[in-house]
Design a protein around this motif. Structure first.
Motif, PDB file in Angstrom:
ATOM      1  N   ILE A 104      39.481  54.662  34.535  1.00  0.00           N
ATOM      2  CA  ILE A 104      40.381  53.565  34.156  1.00  0.00           C
ATOM      3  C   ILE A 104      39.939  52.266  34.827  1.00  0.00           C
ATOM      4  CG2 ILE A 104      42.737  52.674  34.455  1.00  0.00           C
ATOM      5  CD1 ILE A 104      43.719  55.522  33.843  1.00  0.00           C
ATOM      6  N   THR A 105      39.421  52.371  36.067  1.00  0.00           N
ATOM      7  CA  THR A 105      38.878  51.188  36.745  1.00  0.00           C
ATOM      8  C   THR A 105      37.743  50.579  35.922  1.00  0.00           C
ATOM      9  OG1 THR A 105      39.434  52.036  38.953  1.00  0.00           O
ATOM     10  CG2 THR A 105      37.713  50.367  38.826  1.00  0.00           C
ATOM     11  N   LEU A 106      36.817  51.409  35.485  1.00  0.00           N
ATOM     12  CA  LEU A 106      35.683  50.923  34.692  1.00  0.00           C
ATOM     13  C   LEU A 106      36.148  50.297  33.375  1.00  0.00           C
ATOM     14  CD1 LEU A 106      33.068  53.819  35.113  1.00  0.00           C
ATOM     15  CD2 LEU A 106      33.146  51.637  36.326  1.00  0.00           C
ATOM     16  N   GLN A 107      37.059  50.984  32.687  1.00  0.00           N
ATOM     17  CA  GLN A 107      37.473  50.518  31.363  1.00  0.00           C
ATOM     18  C   GLN A 107      38.366  49.281  31.430  1.00  0.00           C
ATOM     19  OE1 GLN A 107      38.145  54.217  28.605  1.00  0.00           O
ATOM     20  NE2 GLN A 107      38.166  54.920  30.727  1.00  0.00           N
ATOM     21  N   ASN A 108      39.227  49.197  32.443  1.00  0.00           N
ATOM     22  CA  ASN A 108      40.037  47.991  32.588  1.00  0.00           C
ATOM     23  C   ASN A 108      39.177  46.789  32.935  1.00  0.00           C
ATOM     24  OD1 ASN A 108      42.534  48.874  31.886  1.00  0.00           O
ATOM     25  ND2 ASN A 108      43.422  48.843  33.923  1.00  0.00           N
ATOM     26  N   SER A 109      38.097  47.031  33.678  1.00  0.00           N
ATOM     27  CA  SER A 109      37.148  45.955  33.977  1.00  0.00           C
ATOM     28  C   SER A 109      36.547  45.411  32.685  1.00  0.00           C
ATOM     29  CB  SER A 109      36.036  46.457  34.898  1.00  0.00           C
ATOM     30  OG  SER A 109      36.555  46.921  36.129  1.00  0.00           O
ATOM     31  N   ILE A 110      36.230  46.319  31.760  1.00  0.00           N
ATOM     32  CA  ILE A 110      35.662  45.914  30.470  1.00  0.00           C
ATOM     33  C   ILE A 110      36.700  45.170  29.630  1.00  0.00           C
ATOM     34  CG2 ILE A 110      34.730  46.785  28.288  1.00  0.00           C
ATOM     35  CD1 ILE A 110      33.478  49.085  29.929  1.00  0.00           C
ATOM     36  N   ILE A 111      37.961  45.651  29.652  1.00  0.00           N
ATOM     37  CA  ILE A 111      39.018  44.977  28.890  1.00  0.00           C
ATOM     38  C   ILE A 111      39.231  43.555  29.405  1.00  0.00           C
ATOM     39  CG2 ILE A 111      41.513  44.959  28.435  1.00  0.00           C
ATOM     40  CD1 ILE A 111      41.343  48.030  28.249  1.00  0.00           C
ATOM     41  N   GLY A 112      39.292  43.403  30.727  1.00  0.00           N
ATOM     42  CA  GLY A 112      39.425  42.067  31.306  1.00  0.00           C
ATOM     43  C   GLY A 112      38.264  41.177  30.900  1.00  0.00           C
ATOM     44  N   PHE A 113      37.057  41.738  30.933  1.00  0.00           N
ATOM     45  CA  PHE A 113      35.847  41.014  30.514  1.00  0.00           C
ATOM     46  C   PHE A 113      35.993  40.527  29.071  1.00  0.00           C
ATOM     47  CE2 PHE A 113      31.912  41.335  28.075  1.00  0.00           C
ATOM     48  CZ  PHE A 113      31.075  40.449  28.753  1.00  0.00           C
ATOM     49  N   LEU A 114      36.430  41.411  28.173  1.00  0.00           N
ATOM     50  CA  LEU A 114      36.541  41.071  26.754  1.00  0.00           C
ATOM     51  C   LEU A 114      37.616  40.017  26.493  1.00  0.00           C
ATOM     52  CD1 LEU A 114      36.177  44.634  25.168  1.00  0.00           C
ATOM     53  CD2 LEU A 114      34.506  42.773  25.089  1.00  0.00           C
ATOM     54  N   VAL A 115      38.750  40.140  27.195  1.00  0.00           N
ATOM     55  CA  VAL A 115      39.828  39.160  27.016  1.00  0.00           C
ATOM     56  C   VAL A 115      39.338  37.761  27.403  1.00  0.00           C
ATOM     57  CG1 VAL A 115      42.108  38.415  27.797  1.00  0.00           C
ATOM     58  CG2 VAL A 115      41.703  40.829  27.267  1.00  0.00           C
ATOM     59  N   TYR A 116      38.632  37.673  28.520  1.00  0.00           N
ATOM     60  CA  TYR A 116      38.076  36.380  28.945  1.00  0.00           C
ATOM     61  C   TYR A 116      36.957  35.926  28.002  1.00  0.00           C
ATOM     62  CZ  TYR A 116      40.579  35.739  33.341  1.00  0.00           C
ATOM     63  OH  TYR A 116      41.550  35.499  34.277  1.00  0.00           O
ATOM     64  N   TYR A 117      36.142  36.876  27.548  1.00  0.00           N
ATOM     65  CA  TYR A 117      34.998  36.532  26.693  1.00  0.00           C
ATOM     66  C   TYR A 117      35.469  35.912  25.376  1.00  0.00           C
ATOM     67  CZ  TYR A 117      30.717  37.077  23.971  1.00  0.00           C
ATOM     68  OH  TYR A 117      29.618  36.841  23.187  1.00  0.00           O
ATOM     69  N   TYR A 118      36.482  36.542  24.762  1.00  0.00           N
ATOM     70  CA  TYR A 118      36.965  36.039  23.479  1.00  0.00           C
ATOM     71  C   TYR A 118      37.971  34.900  23.629  1.00  0.00           C
ATOM     72  CZ  TYR A 118      34.758  40.046  21.193  1.00  0.00           C
ATOM     73  OH  TYR A 118      33.846  40.964  20.726  1.00  0.00           O
ATOM     74  N   GLY A 119      38.610  34.816  24.803  1.00  0.00           N
ATOM     75  CA  GLY A 119      39.665  33.822  24.954  1.00  0.00           C
ATOM     76  C   GLY A 119      39.315  32.624  25.805  1.00  0.00           C
ATOM     77  N   THR A 120      38.321  32.744  26.679  1.00  0.00           N
ATOM     78  CA  THR A 120      37.992  31.644  27.588  1.00  0.00           C
ATOM     79  C   THR A 120      36.508  31.299  27.511  1.00  0.00           C
ATOM     80  OG1 THR A 120      39.735  32.459  29.067  1.00  0.00           O
ATOM     81  CG2 THR A 120      38.260  30.795  29.955  1.00  0.00           C
TER      82      THR A 120
END
Length: 253
Positions: A104-120
């Motif tokens: 979950i640590t690895l996957q949440n890191s990826i989710i945070g990455f994607l949210v910033y990538y597409y949103g910021t």
């Protein structure tokens, strides 16, 4: 072949329990049976956790948007999983009792990455991912003393609940669960509920037991919101505010 079978089964049980089951043929030994169920369940949860956030990741990538995903909620959940992983690693608990937190640590890191990538921006996304993974590595290798990690693990209880409730409040304000994946939330709910039993059986750690009880309640709240807002459209920035009282009964326009 017999030696291979023995080596494989010793991943799930102690030598004492192996002898109980396969030498004495006592398959109803209470402590060994409970330990076998707990360890098997623990590895099952860990295997499930390898993919638990995958539907969420796929949904974000397919939509090219993290709309409806709370960065704060994701980060709080990430911190909680990060602390649980390092705490159990340093206490030398069996991987089956905390492997889900690692994935979950690895996957949440990826989710945070994607949210910033597409949103910021891509720079913010890379910084988020690098900070998450490097902090996890440093914690696992003893950057923080174990006695302090115990207090951080205790702080996970309100952190886990707060992280989920940030997402729940965001859902309520939007009148929609956005890109939140029903498969992911279901798997998290059943996983945390199962972890209550495995924590009691494998570690007896009261802090971890309470943490998983709280996580189960919080995941249930998110699951209930997905049901309520099932037919609600994703909130648009600057768009019309939705009527929360219509809930899941509102049809897409």
């Amino acid at each position: 072949m017999a030696e291979l079978f023995r080596n494989l089964t010793l991943f799930l049980m102690t030598e004492k329990c192996f002898d109980k089951f396969f030498v004495e043929n006592d398959f109803m030994d209470g402590p060994c049976l409970a330990a076998l169920i707990s360890t098997s369940l623990g590895y099952g949860i860990t295997l499930g956790a390898m993919m638990v956030k995958l539907p969420q990741i796929i949904k974000i990538v397919a939509a090219k948007s993290g709309e409806g995903i709370s960065v704060m909620g994701t980060t709080l959940e990430l911190l909680a999983a990060m602390i649980t992983t390092s705490y159990n690693f340093l206490k030398a608990h069996a991987f089956s009792s905390y492997g889900d937190s690692y994935f979950i640590t690895l996957q949440n890191s990826i989710i945070g990455f994607l949210v910033y990538y597409y949103g910021t921006s891509a720079v913010s996304a890379v910084f988020y991912l690098t900070a998450a993974l490097s902090t996890t590595a440093l914690l696992c290798y003893g950057m923080v003393p174990l006695n302090i990690l115990w207090y951080l693990q205790a702080m996970n209880i309100p952190m886990v609940f707060a992280g989920k409730m940030v997402q729940a409040v965001s859902n309520y304000k939007n009148g929609s669960t956005g890109q939140l994946s029903v498969v992911t939330v279901c798997l998290l709910f059943f996983g945390s509920a199962s972890r209550i039993f495995t924590s009691i059986q494998d570690t007896g750690d009261q802090v971890m037991i309470i943490q998983y009880c709280v996580a189960t309640l919080a995941n249930f709240i998110l699951l209930a919101q997905i049901y309520v807002y099932w037919d609600a459209p994703v909130a648009k920035k600057g768009g019309r505010k939705k009527d929360h009282h219509s809930g899941g009964k509102k049809k897409k326009q």
